[in-house]
Design an enzyme around this catalytic site. Structure first.
Site, mmCIF file in Angstrom:
data_model
loop_
_atom_site.group_PDB
_atom_site.id
_atom_site.type_symbol
_atom_site.label_atom_id
_atom_site.label_comp_id
_atom_site.label_asym_id
_atom_site.label_seq_id
_atom_site.Cartn_x
_atom_site.Cartn_y
_atom_site.Cartn_z
ATOM 1 N N GLN A 127 0.716 -1.539 0.181
ATOM 2 C CA GLN A 127 -0.112 0.122 0.315
ATOM 3 C C GLN A 127 1.253 1.515 0.579
ATOM 4 O O GLN A 127 -0.030 2.432 -0.470
ATOM 5 C CB GLN A 127 -1.399 0.021 1.010
ATOM 6 C CG GLN A 127 -1.892 -1.050 1.182
ATOM 7 C CD GLN A 127 -2.924 -1.087 3.086
ATOM 8 O OE1 GLN A 127 -2.331 -0.580 3.396
ATOM 9 N NE2 GLN A 127 -4.055 -2.182 2.320
ATOM 10 N N HIS A 191 -1.138 -0.188 5.442
ATOM 11 C CA HIS A 191 -1.460 1.558 6.077
ATOM 12 C C HIS A 191 -0.574 2.179 6.751
ATOM 13 O O HIS A 191 -0.517 2.493 7.477
ATOM 14 C CB HIS A 191 -1.959 -0.111 7.716
ATOM 15 C CG HIS A 191 -3.377 -0.600 7.463
ATOM 16 N ND1 HIS A 191 -3.743 -0.907 8.707
ATOM 17 C CD2 HIS A 191 -3.205 -1.060 6.544
ATOM 18 C CE1 HIS A 191 -5.251 -1.796 8.386
ATOM 19 N NE2 HIS A 191 -4.740 -1.518 6.664
ATOM 20 N N TYR A 297 -10.141 7.421 20.017
ATOM 21 C CA TYR A 297 -10.802 6.852 18.564
ATOM 22 C C TYR A 297 -11.012 5.450 18.754
ATOM 23 O O TYR A 297 -11.877 4.757 17.513
ATOM 24 C CB TYR A 297 -10.920 7.793 17.211
ATOM 25 C CG TYR A 297 -11.342 9.222 17.500
ATOM 26 C CD1 TYR A 297 -13.002 9.259 16.953
ATOM 27 C CD2 TYR A 297 -10.668 10.029 17.670
ATOM 28 C CE1 TYR A 297 -13.231 10.768 17.596
ATOM 29 C CE2 TYR A 297 -11.251 10.941 17.789
ATOM 30 C CZ TYR A 297 -12.777 11.736 17.768
ATOM 31 O OH TYR A 297 -12.776 12.661 17.358
#
Length: 416
Positions: A127, A191, A297
């Site tokens: 990625q 990621h 979060y």
């Protein structure tokens, strides 16, 4: 915190079908089918991966909506090479990153520049690669650009932020230098996060991922690590004034929020000025969050997703005191990527809606947001079968989107 054109007439509605044909301008024409004007069923029809229940009504599978304005959708070009990020230049053209380490300038008619060189070496495996791009608020006079990329730094790789000046002939980036590295480096090709967006004071929000490994995952919950965070830095790469952890010992002063998995979209709400983001979940649990400074979060303590094996993540809980709930989530995933709030006047019903490129979902998400809650969802361009990497608003008030791939496309979505 990852654009194409096709000449066509499109009345976009849920369940509409697109029929392709060539027109006299050598573009593909899209002719829509008819759609119901009253459908309010959720756009997602597949069963969820988990049996988790939302924390509040409307947190997932909100009612479907559809755009009533007749739309004209064009594929401007299909000659981009794995495009990842796009930004609108002051003259209305677009500066686009390509994953393997170059940038291109595209016009609204599909003309592409030669690859722009002069950028640092990127690690394009997995990625990684050249990721997002942002232009300096004073770009018209200083020609400075900012970009993110995956950088080889033993013992692994990391998300880096660079800056440089676009040459007058637009062939190279002059004086490219790295201003920030999201340490620690980790031996993973996944990621990286990498989205960029400016705040009202001229500081940069930067997203990072937690590198998608059981060993690195806990760092999303550690304030001494830059992994799994939204950061806020100055143009020089320093912690921005007013950051929530500036005076906290053993905390990174550049951290703005924490507990993220892989933030792939960042956007400023034009009504409230709040920062919003979207991020990848695992098997289910993709999220949209309204970011507040210093807030946690939750990843990987709470999540609406499962491990790819189907097992629960950690204790298998979705709520915990002190951890923020997502405004919205998807199960199954859509793999949300670059996002933008629409501020144009060309399509009034889109005003202040959030648009998100979906990779595995192969569509563009439209979310209607009222009082910080999602009240409607639409899937646009689903019949194109493209992995939409990023979206941006053009100077002409249309939406432009790039799709992933060796023959990456640049779309224009405007009013007919």
């Amino acid at each position: 915190m990852s654009f194409m054109n096709v000449k066509s007439f499109l009345a976009i509605a849920l369940g509409s079908s697109l029929i392709w044909a060539c027109n006299s301008n050598n573009h593909n024409a899209v002719k829509p089918g008819s759609g119901s004007d009253s459908s309010s069923r959720p756009v997602e029809t597949k069963p969820p991966n988990s049996d988790y229940k939302p924390a509040f009504e409307g947190q997932t599978r909100i009612k479907g909506v559809h755009t009533k304005t007749p739309l004209d959708v064009k594929i401007i070009t299909d000659s981009l090479k794995y495009p990842w990020g796009i930004v609108t230049l002051p003259d209305g053209r677009f500066l686009i990153t390509e994953k393997k380490g170059t940038m291109r300038i595209a016009t609204t008619t599909g003309q592409l520049s030669a690859p722009i060189t002069g950028l640092p070496k990127v690690d394009a495996a997995g990625q990684g690669g050249l990721l997002d791009v942002a232009i300096d608020p004073d770009f018209a006079t200083n020609r400075v650009i900012y970009f993110t990329f995956s950088q080889d730094v033993p013992p692994g790789t990391l998300t880096a932020v660079g800056k440089g000046m676009l040459s007058r002939d637009e062939k190279t980036v002059e004086g490219a230098t790295v201003i920030y590295q999201a340490t620690p480096a980790f031996d993973s090709k996944l990621h990286y996060g990498g989205r960029l967006v400016w705040d009202k004071d001229g500081n940069l929000f930067v997203s990072t991922g937690e590198r998608s490994d059981i060993k690195s995952r806990p760092q999303a919950q550690q304030l001494n690590s830059a992994l799994g965070k939204v950061l806020r830095i100055t143009k020089e790469g320093k912690p921005a004034p007013g950051n929530p952890f500036l005076s906290q010992p053993d905390a990174r002063p550049e951290i703005y929020s924490w507990g993220h998995r892989n933030v792939q979209g960042l956007a400023i709400n034009p009504v409230t000025g709040n920062l919003w983001e979207d991020e990848f979940g695992p098997l289910g649990g993709d999220e949209v969050n309204r970011i507040e400074p210093g807030k946690n979060y939750g990843w990987a303590t709470i999540t609406y997703g499962l491990e790819y094996s189907g097992k629960k993540v950690g204790d298998g809980i979705t709520q915990k005191e002190g951890l923020e709930q997502p405004v919205y989530y998807w199960d199954p995933v859509v793999s949300p990527s670059g996002c933008i709030f629409y501020t144009g006047d060309a399509i009034p019903e889109w005003k202040n809606n959030l648009f998100i490129g979906a990779l595995s979902g192969m569509h563009i998400v439209r979310l209607v947001i009222e009082n910080n809650k999602v009240t409607g969802e639409e899937r646009l361009l689903a019949d194109q079968q493209q992995r939409f990497r990023d979206v941006v608003q053009g100077a002409d008030g249309a939406l432009y989107a790039i799709s992933d791939g060796e023959k990456g496309r640049l779309f224009r979505i405007g009013k007919k």
